[in-house]
Write an enzyme that holds these catalytic residues in place. Structure first.
Site, mmCIF file in Angstrom:
data_model
loop_
_atom_site.group_PDB
_atom_site.id
_atom_site.type_symbol
_atom_site.label_atom_id
_atom_site.label_comp_id
_atom_site.label_asym_id
_atom_site.label_seq_id
_atom_site.Cartn_x
_atom_site.Cartn_y
_atom_site.Cartn_z
ATOM 1 N N SER A 52 0.831 -1.207 0.000
ATOM 2 C CA SER A 52 0.000 0.000 0.000
ATOM 3 C C SER A 52 0.860 1.249 0.000
ATOM 4 O O SER A 52 1.978 1.248 0.496
ATOM 5 C CB SER A 52 -0.955 -0.012 1.198
ATOM 6 N N GLY A 90 -0.581 4.674 0.718
ATOM 7 C CA GLY A 90 -1.425 5.787 1.136
ATOM 8 C C GLY A 90 -2.403 6.206 0.054
ATOM 9 O O GLY A 90 -3.041 5.346 -0.565
ATOM 10 N N GLY A 112 -2.811 4.537 -3.377
ATOM 11 C CA GLY A 112 -3.472 3.253 -3.571
ATOM 12 C C GLY A 112 -2.600 2.074 -3.197
ATOM 13 O O GLY A 112 -1.807 2.166 -2.261
ATOM 14 N N ASP A 144 -5.023 -1.237 8.389
ATOM 15 C CA ASP A 144 -5.718 -2.315 9.100
ATOM 16 C C ASP A 144 -7.016 -2.657 8.368
ATOM 17 O O ASP A 144 -7.405 -3.823 8.264
ATOM 18 C CB ASP A 144 -6.036 -1.893 10.544
HETATM 19 N N1 LIG Z 1 -5.425 10.016 1.950
HETATM 20 C C1 LIG Z 1 -5.985 8.933 1.410
HETATM 21 N N2 LIG Z 1 -6.908 9.052 0.421
HETATM 22 C C2 LIG Z 1 -7.475 7.978 -0.140
HETATM 23 N N3 LIG Z 1 -7.180 6.727 0.201
HETATM 24 C C3 LIG Z 1 -6.260 6.522 1.156
HETATM 25 C C4 LIG Z 1 -5.601 7.613 1.810
HETATM 26 N N4 LIG Z 1 -4.745 7.103 2.722
HETATM 27 C C5 LIG Z 1 -4.862 5.751 2.641
HETATM 28 N N5 LIG Z 1 -5.778 5.395 1.713
HETATM 29 C C6 LIG Z 1 -6.189 4.043 1.325
HETATM 30 O O1 LIG Z 1 -5.818 3.145 2.360
HETATM 31 C C7 LIG Z 1 -4.894 2.148 1.871
HETATM 32 C C8 LIG Z 1 -3.879 1.824 2.945
HETATM 33 O O2 LIG Z 1 -3.236 3.013 3.351
HETATM 34 P P1 LIG Z 1 -1.699 3.098 3.787
HETATM 35 O O3 LIG Z 1 -0.813 2.714 2.661
HETATM 36 O O4 LIG Z 1 -1.528 4.463 4.367
HETATM 37 O O5 LIG Z 1 -1.618 1.975 4.897
HETATM 38 P P2 LIG Z 1 -0.655 1.856 6.172
HETATM 39 O O6 LIG Z 1 0.540 2.733 5.999
HETATM 40 O O7 LIG Z 1 -0.434 0.423 6.406
HETATM 41 O O8 LIG Z 1 -1.619 2.445 7.318
HETATM 42 P P3 LIG Z 1 -1.713 2.101 8.884
HETATM 43 O O9 LIG Z 1 -1.268 3.341 9.559
HETATM 44 O O10 LIG Z 1 -3.162 1.806 9.131
HETATM 45 O O11 LIG Z 1 -0.838 0.933 9.172
HETATM 46 C C9 LIG Z 1 -4.295 2.750 0.608
HETATM 47 O O12 LIG Z 1 -3.892 1.737 -0.300
HETATM 48 C C10 LIG Z 1 -5.475 3.571 0.064
HETATM 49 O O13 LIG Z 1 -6.357 2.766 -0.672
HETATM 50 MG MG LIG Z 2 0.019 -0.490 8.215
#
Ligand SMILES: Nc1ncnc2c1ncn2[C@@H]1O[C@H](COP(=O)(O)OP(=O)(O)OP(=O)(O)O)[C@@H](O)[C@H]1O
Ligand SMILES: [Mg+2]
Length: 325
Positions: free
Chosen positions: A227, A229, A232, A259
Site C-alpha cells: 500500500s 497511502g 493506492g 488495518d
Molecule cells: N489520503 C488517502 N486518500 C485515499 N485513500 C487513502 C488515503 N490514505 C490511505 N488510503 C487508502 O488506504 C490504503 C492503505 O493506506 P496506507 O498505505 O496508508 O496503509 P498503512 O501505511 O499500512 O496504514 P496504517 O497506519 O493503518 O498501518 C491505501 O492503499 C489507500 O487505498
Molecule cells: Mg500499516
C-alpha cells in the site's frame, strides 16, 4: 456450512487517550474541551472491522489487566470473542493531544508492558487451541519488550503447519525476520516504507515493487499487497497483479487505513473473490475507515459506493532477464 472464523493476534495493544485542547501551549496552563479513551492496536482494529462486516471473530494477544474496560466494551459491542491473555499491569497508553483549531495532533506513546515467559507460553497454547476451529489468522502490529523478534515467524510456521491461512502486518525487525523465515505468511500487506525497510533497499518504480513482491511469492507468500497511502495499492499473486487507486475523499483520520485494507483482503479470501474484486473490496474498507473516527466500517451501501469508485487495472509483469554470467 460452518461460518468462516478469523482470529486476530495483538501482542502490543494500546489504549488511546485523545484530549482535545484547542490552542493549547506547551508549558502553560491550558483548557481542554474533551477527553476520550479508545481501545486500539492493529489486531484489535482488524477484529473490529471484520466483526462489522459480519464475520465470526476472536481476538487474542496480551492485555494488561488494569485497564481492560474499553477493550471489553468494544468486544462486547461487536460480538468479538475475547481470548486475550491478561498480564499484570496496565496496557500501554497512547496520548493524542488534538488542537482542533490548528488542525494539529501531538502524540506521546508510552512503552508497552513487558511480556513474561508465562504469559507468552499461555498465549502460544491459546493460539494452538484457536487453530483447531479458526480458518484464518491475522497477526498484526509491533512486538512488545520481552517477545523475541522471531515470534511471528514461529507462529506463522505453526499456524500454516496446521493448515490455516495466515496474514501478517508488522514492521521493522519483526517483519524482516518473518520475511526471511522458512515459512512465509499467505498474505502480506506492508506499506511501501515497511517493505523497503524490511528488504533493505529502496523501491522507486512499479517494477521494483513488483519484483520485490515476486521474491516473497517465490518464497511461499500467496498474496502481497503493497500500500502507498493515497496513491493506492499494488496487489500481486503468482500469476496476476492489479493496481487499485482510491478516489479522493474527505479524510477524517487516516488511522487504521492499512488495518482496514488487511481486513478487506481477509473478507475477500473468506468469500473466494478474484484478485481485482479483492482489491476493490480492500480499498473500499480503507476508504470507509478514513472517512470516520475509530476502527468502524460504514453501512454496506456506502462501502458499495466506495468500491464502485476504485480504479482497478491489471498490471503486466515479466520476470526481468537475468544477466548472463
Ligand atoms: N489520503 C488517502 N486518500 C485515499 N485513500 C487513502 C488515503 N490514505 C490511505 N488510503 C487508502 O488506504 C490504503 C492503505 O493506506 P496506507 O498505505 O496508508 O496503509 P498503512 O501505511 O499500512 O496504514 P496504517 O497506519 O493503518 O498501518 C491505501 O492503499 C489507500 O487505498
Ligand atoms: Mg500499516
Amino acid at each position: 456450512m460452518t461460518p468462516f472464523r478469523v482470529a486476530t493476534l495483538t501482542l502490543n495493544p494500546a489504549l488511546d487517550l485523545t484530549v482535545r485542547a484547542d490552542g493549547w501551549r506547551k508549558g502553560g496552563v491550558n483548557l481542554g474541551q474533551s477527553l476520550q479513551f479508545d481501545a486500539g492496536g492493529k489486531g484489535v482494529n482488524v477484529a473490529s472491522f471484520l466483526a462489522d462486516w459480519g464475520l465470526t471473530v476472536t481476538a487474542t494477544g496480551l492485555l494488561g489487566d488494569e485497564n481492560t474496560e474499553r477493550f471489553e466494551a468494544l468486544f462486547q459491542e461487536k460480538g468479538v470473542r475475547d481470548e486475550f491473555v491478561r498480564v499484570p499491569g496496565p496496557t500501554r497508553v497512547g496520548v493524542k493531544v488534538v488542537d482542533g483549531a490548528a488542525q494539529e495532533t501531538t502524540d506521546i506513546n508510552l512503552p508497552g508492558l513487558a511480556a513474561t515467559p508465562g504469559a507468552l507460553a499461555e498465549l502460544e497454547s491459546r493460539l494452538d487451541a484457536l487453530a483447531a476451529d479458526h480458518d484464518a489468522f491475522v497477526l498484526a502490529g509491533s512486538v512488545p519488550p520481552g517477545v523475541g523478534a522471531d515470534f511471528y515467524a514461529r507462529m506463522v510456521s505453526r499456524l500454516r503447519g496446521a493448515g490455516r491461512f495466515v496474514a501478517l502486518d508488522t514492521s521493522g525487525t519483526a517483519l524482516q525476520t518473518a520475511l526471511t523465515a522458512d515459512v512465509l505468511p499467505n498474505l502480506l500487506k506492508p506499506n511501501i516504507h515497511e517493505l523497503e525497510a524490511a528488504l533493505g533497499r529502496s523501491l522507486t518504480s512499479e517494477e521494483d515493487v513488483l519484483a520485490a513482491a515476486h521474491e516473497l511469492l517465490a518464497r511461499g507468500a500467496e498474496l502481497v499487497a503493497v500500500s502507498q497511502g493515497e496513491r493506492g495499492a499494488l496487489l500481486v499473486t503468482g500469476n496476476e497483479a492489479v493496481r487499485a487507486r482510491p478516489p479522493q475523499v474527505d479524510v477524517v483520520s487516516t488511522v487504521g487505513a492499512g488495518d482496514a485494507m488487511v481486513s478487506g483482503l481477509v473478507s475477500a479470501r473468506a468469500e473466494g473473490l478474484p484478485l481485482a474484486e479483492a482489491a476493490r473490496r480492500a480499498t473500499a474498507f480503507s476508504l470507509g475507515a478514513i472517512t470516520r473516527l475509530g476502527a468502524h466500517l460504514p453501512p454496506r451501501s456506502e462501502l458499495d459506493t466506495f468500491a464502485a469508485q476504485v480504479a482497478v487495472e491489471a498490471v503486466e509483469w515479466r520476470e526481468p532477464m537475468r544477466q548472463k554470467t
